[in-house]
Write an enzyme that holds these catalytic residues in place. Structure first.
Site, PDB file in Angstrom:
ATOM      1  N   ASP A  38       0.873  -1.232   0.018  1.00 44.06           N
ATOM      2  CA  ASP A  38       0.046  -0.034   0.005  1.00 44.06           C
ATOM      3  C   ASP A  38       0.897   1.370   0.041  1.00 44.06           C
ATOM      4  O   ASP A  38       2.061   1.237   0.109  1.00 44.06           O
ATOM      5  CB  ASP A  38      -0.778  -0.030   1.167  1.00 44.06           C
ATOM      6  N   LYS A  60      -3.688   3.455  -2.845  1.00 47.51           N
ATOM      7  CA  LYS A  60      -4.919   4.256  -3.159  1.00 47.51           C
ATOM      8  C   LYS A  60      -4.784   5.530  -2.684  1.00 47.51           C
ATOM      9  O   LYS A  60      -4.277   5.618  -1.522  1.00 47.51           O
ATOM     10  CB  LYS A  60      -6.059   3.475  -2.176  1.00 47.51           C
ATOM     11  N   MET A 172      -8.476   8.904   9.178  1.00 48.54           N
ATOM     12  CA  MET A 172      -9.235   9.408   7.636  1.00 48.54           C
ATOM     13  C   MET A 172      -9.887  10.811   7.897  1.00 48.54           C
ATOM     14  O   MET A 172     -10.983  11.119   7.192  1.00 48.54           O
ATOM     15  CB  MET A 172     -10.055   8.377   7.077  1.00 48.54           C
TER      16      MET A 172
HETATM   17  N1  SAH Z   1      -4.772   0.243   8.689  1.00 50.23           N
HETATM   18  C1  SAH Z   1      -4.258   1.578   8.874  1.00 50.23           C
HETATM   19  C2  SAH Z   1      -5.209   2.740   8.677  1.00 50.23           C
HETATM   20  C3  SAH Z   1      -5.721   2.894   7.233  1.00 50.23           C
HETATM   21  S1  SAH Z   1      -6.666   4.101   6.776  1.00 50.23           S
HETATM   22  C4  SAH Z   1      -3.722   1.484  10.483  1.00 50.23           C
HETATM   23  O1  SAH Z   1      -4.145   0.521  11.283  1.00 50.23           O
HETATM   24  O2  SAH Z   1      -2.985   2.580  10.919  1.00 50.23           O
HETATM   25  C5  SAH Z   1      -5.753   5.452   6.790  1.00 50.23           C
HETATM   26  C6  SAH Z   1      -5.418   6.563   7.826  1.00 50.23           C
HETATM   27  O3  SAH Z   1      -4.815   5.968   8.789  1.00 50.23           O
HETATM   28  C7  SAH Z   1      -5.117   7.898   7.418  1.00 50.23           C
HETATM   29  O4  SAH Z   1      -6.032   8.565   6.834  1.00 50.23           O
HETATM   30  C8  SAH Z   1      -4.573   8.324   8.829  1.00 50.23           C
HETATM   31  O5  SAH Z   1      -5.700   8.793   9.653  1.00 50.23           O
HETATM   32  C9  SAH Z   1      -4.252   7.015   9.595  1.00 50.23           C
HETATM   33  N2  SAH Z   1      -2.630   6.956   9.582  1.00 50.23           N
HETATM   34  C10 SAH Z   1      -2.083   5.882   9.155  1.00 50.23           C
HETATM   35  N3  SAH Z   1      -0.563   6.130   9.279  1.00 50.23           N
HETATM   36  C11 SAH Z   1      -0.465   7.252   9.841  1.00 50.23           C
HETATM   37  C12 SAH Z   1       0.613   8.007  10.216  1.00 50.23           C
HETATM   38  N4  SAH Z   1       1.744   7.461  10.250  1.00 50.23           N
HETATM   39  N5  SAH Z   1       0.316   9.237  10.886  1.00 50.23           N
HETATM   40  C13 SAH Z   1      -0.951   9.572  11.238  1.00 50.23           C
HETATM   41  N6  SAH Z   1      -2.028   9.151  10.839  1.00 50.23           N
HETATM   42  C14 SAH Z   1      -2.009   7.832  10.200  1.00 50.23           C
END
Ligand code: SAH
Length: 266
Positions: A38, A60, A172
């Site tokens: 991803d 995406k 998100m």
């Molecule tokens: N599966 C992922 C989330 C996917 S949805 C998890 O468990 O972290 C994508 C969202 O995750 C982004 O819009 C943001 O809100 C958050 N996100 C993912 N990585 C991040 C990071 N390093 N810092 C801040 N937000 C993050």
């Protein structure tokens, strides 16, 4: 650890710091014949893959036409049926807003063995990276992880129910933060409730903005925070450390260039 070919492993890559992948996830990455990854995964991790591994980027981007989920499913299933050890590398934890559940179901439907390797979700790592505990005796007895961008899909969020939770962790949610905070206040959440936003948590690019439920949306605009952002609303957000020293403590044990420095790894 037994790892089988012809299997799809849904692996959580962790929130950003490459060292935050699990030992199991890293070992799978090192053995994989195919890695489908991803956009939000730590790119350094790809250095761990075998030279002969097939690497497929399936990112995406918010607001852009997304790669059809069916296309991703098809690649996973196709490569597994060719007898490959397939790693589907997803940001954070594969089952937290990552459509990992759909990929698992698609594999099962096609008769392909699918194993999930959990990861450190940004939902927990982002608050932790700035010193915010999601639970805290007497301040926070429960927390919820919610999407701030539901795309109009499904029933609207029940903001009164959300407002009753001690700590709200929003993923998100950057583009709709104004609306989200307003809805929470209308639902009865105290506008003075502490709030914090963390951009690119656990990476060198980490940024933190703190404020209250009333002020946070304007403050992130002022500080120019861009996705990916995790927002935390609740008394515990007041515990956010102003220093970003957490972010800099990146050992990079996962980086092969550093491995020679460690006699037990060489
Ligand atoms: N599966 C992922 C989330 C996917 S949805 C998890 O468990 O972290 C994508 C969202 O995750 C982004 O819009 C943001 O809100 C958050 N996100 C993912 N990585 C991040 C990071 N390093 N810092 C801040 N937000 C993050």
């Amino acid at each position: 650890m037994e790892m089988s070919t012809g299997t799809v492993y849904l692996v959580g890559a962790g929130p950003g710091d490459p060292d935050l992948i699990t030992v199991k996830g890293l070992e799978l990455l090192r053995r994989a014949g195919v890695v489908v990854y991803d956009r939000l995964i730590p790119r350094e991790l790809l250095l761990q893959c075998r030279r002969t591994a097939e690497l497929i980027h399936m990112g995406k981007k918010p607001g852009r036409p997304s790669i059809a989920q069916e296309q991703i499913n098809r690649i996973l299933i196709d490569r597994a049926l060719q007898g490959k050890l397939v790693v589907r590398l997803k940001g954070g934890d594969p089952f937290v807003f990552g459509r990992g559940g759909e990929e698992q179901q698609a594999c099962q439907k096609a008769g392909v063995h699918c194993i999930v390797v959990p990861g450190v979700s940004s939902a927990l790592a982002a608050p932790a990276s700035v010193g915010i505990p999601v639970t805290y005796r007497q301040k926070s007895r429960h927390f919820v992880v919610v999407t701030g961008h539901s795309n109009g899909e499904g029933d609207p969020l029940d903001y009164s129910a959300l407002a009753s939770i001690d700590t709200i962790v929003i993923l998100m949610g950057r583009s709709k933060l104004v609306e989200f905070c307003e809805s929470l206040m209308i639902a009865g959440k105290d506008p003075a409730t502490p709030a914090a936003c963390v951009e690119w948590a656990t990476t060198q690019k980490q940024k933190l903005t703190t404020g209250s439920l009333r002020s946070i949306a304007a403050l992130v605009e002022q500080d120019k925070l861009q996705p990916p952002v995790v927002t935390i609303v609740g008394e515990v957000a007041a515990l956010a450390a102003t220093s970003d020293s957490f972010a800099r403590e990146c050992w990079q044990l996962a980086d092969p260039a550093h491995r020679g420095d460690h006699p037990w790894l060489s």
